[in-house]
Design an enzyme around this catalytic site. Structure first.
Site, PDB file in Angstrom:
ATOM      1  N   SER A 135      29.037  36.224  44.750  1.00 14.17           N
ATOM      2  CA  SER A 135      29.795  37.125  45.463  1.00 14.17           C
ATOM      3  C   SER A 135      29.123  38.294  45.331  1.00 14.17           C
ATOM      4  CB  SER A 135      30.784  37.472  44.332  1.00 14.17           C
ATOM      5  OG  SER A 135      31.716  38.398  44.548  1.00 14.17           O
ATOM      6  N   TYR A 148      33.807  39.006  35.357  1.00 12.74           N
ATOM      7  CA  TYR A 148      33.558  38.392  36.711  1.00 12.74           C
ATOM      8  C   TYR A 148      32.167  38.842  37.256  1.00 12.74           C
ATOM      9  CZ  TYR A 148      34.401  36.781  41.287  1.00 12.74           C
ATOM     10  OH  TYR A 148      34.423  36.329  42.806  1.00 12.74           O
TER      11      TYR A 148
END
Ligand SMILES: NC(=O)c1ccc[n+]([C@@H]2O[C@H](COP(=O)([O-])OP(=O)(O)OC[C@H]3O[C@@H](n4cnc5c(N)ncnc54)[C@H](O)[C@@H]3O)[C@@H](O)[C@H]2O)c1
Length: 253
Positions: A135, A148
């Site tokens: 990401s 995350y």
């Protein structure tokens, strides 16, 4: 890439499904490892070259069994796309040990398990590539995403390790998407009192004034898996509409 065998985790929805569709268009045989209930119907929609296996990729025995089943059906693995992932919203002090472990296991440990069980198959066929879906949050971050963002950053370390340990036979790259319109995004913005406003904010924070679609990632993965990308390894490639490249306040009126 006709008839090549691709394993895609979390391929039932969102970015994973965008990858499945790109490789099916390219004539590949695709095995999806996912826990989503819509999975078994995907084969009917996409054709016989797609095989769904119910597999929680955070569990090593399920991954090992699924890889054996996939190889028996479609042959040795050429491409593994570690895409399955979940998002949770909390700071370090708000995160319970269970939440931390869940995010790490689904987002990171699963990629280790899948690579561990797919790489020997790639070695038997003489080469392959592991593509890790990380990401932009491996580079820039926001509030309340401690587990995350940590998992996505660690994926870049795993990418380098695989690239180094298995070169030159096997390549490994990470794709780092900006915001992409998927069920994960829709579920996240639905938590806000004004989802439309949050959606517009997401659009606005990208330099290109749009958010991505799953095929943006699927087509990049397809390119990276191909021979024309044969000089890429160990790198993180951002596909993010320019998110985070502009210094705050630098815009001239
Ligand atoms: N959507 C975004 O804006 C965005 C941005 C950057 C990175 N990513 C990453 O891309 C990946 C896909 O995200 P998405 O937005 O498509 O998510 P999504 O929630 O829309 O789809 C994720 C898929 O993974 C599957 N999955 C979840 N846990 C699993 C498990 N334990 N075992 C097997 N399958 C499991 C789900 O069933 C689902 O089919 C994730 O790793 C995510 O972190 C997403």
């Amino acid at each position: 890439m006709n008839h090549r065998h691709i394993i895609i985790t979390g391929g039932a929805k969102g970015i994973g499904l965008g990858c499945v569709e790109a490789f099916v268009r390219g004539g590949c045989r695709v095995t999806i490892l996912d826990i989503d209930e819509s999975g078994p119907r995907l084969g009917e929609r996409l054709g016989k070259q797609v095989h769904f296996i119910y597999c929680d990729v955070a569990q090593e025995q399920m991954v090992s069994d699924a890889l054996s089943e996939a190889i028996a059906r479609f042959g040795e693995v050429e491409v593994l796309i570690n895409n399955a992932g979940i998002q949770r919203y909390s700071t370090v002090t708000e995160t319970t040990e269970e939440e931390w472990d869940l995010v790490m296991n689904v987002n990171l440990k699963s990629a280790f398990f899948c690579a561990k069980h797919a790489i020997p198959s790639m070695q038997r066929r003489g080469g392959g590539i592991v593509i890790n879906i990380s990401s932009v949050q491996a580079f820039v971050s926001q509030e309340k995403v401690a587990p995350y963002t940590t998992s996505k950053t660690a994926m870049l370390g795993l990418t380098r390790s695989i690239a180094i340990d298995y070169a030159p036979q096997i390549r490994c790259v990470a794709i780092c998407p900006g915001t992409v319109d998927t069920p994960m995004l829709r579920n996240a913005i639905a938590l806000s009192p004004d989802p439309a406003e949050v959606y517009n904010e997401c659009v606005d924070m990208h330099l290109l004034k749009k958010i991505g679609v799953p095929s943006d990632i699927g087509e990049l993965a397809y390119f990276l898996a191909g021979e024309n990308a044969g000089f890429f390894t160990g790198q993180a490639i951002r596909v993010d509409g320019g998110l985070g490249i502009r210094v705050d306040g630098s815009k001239r009126s």
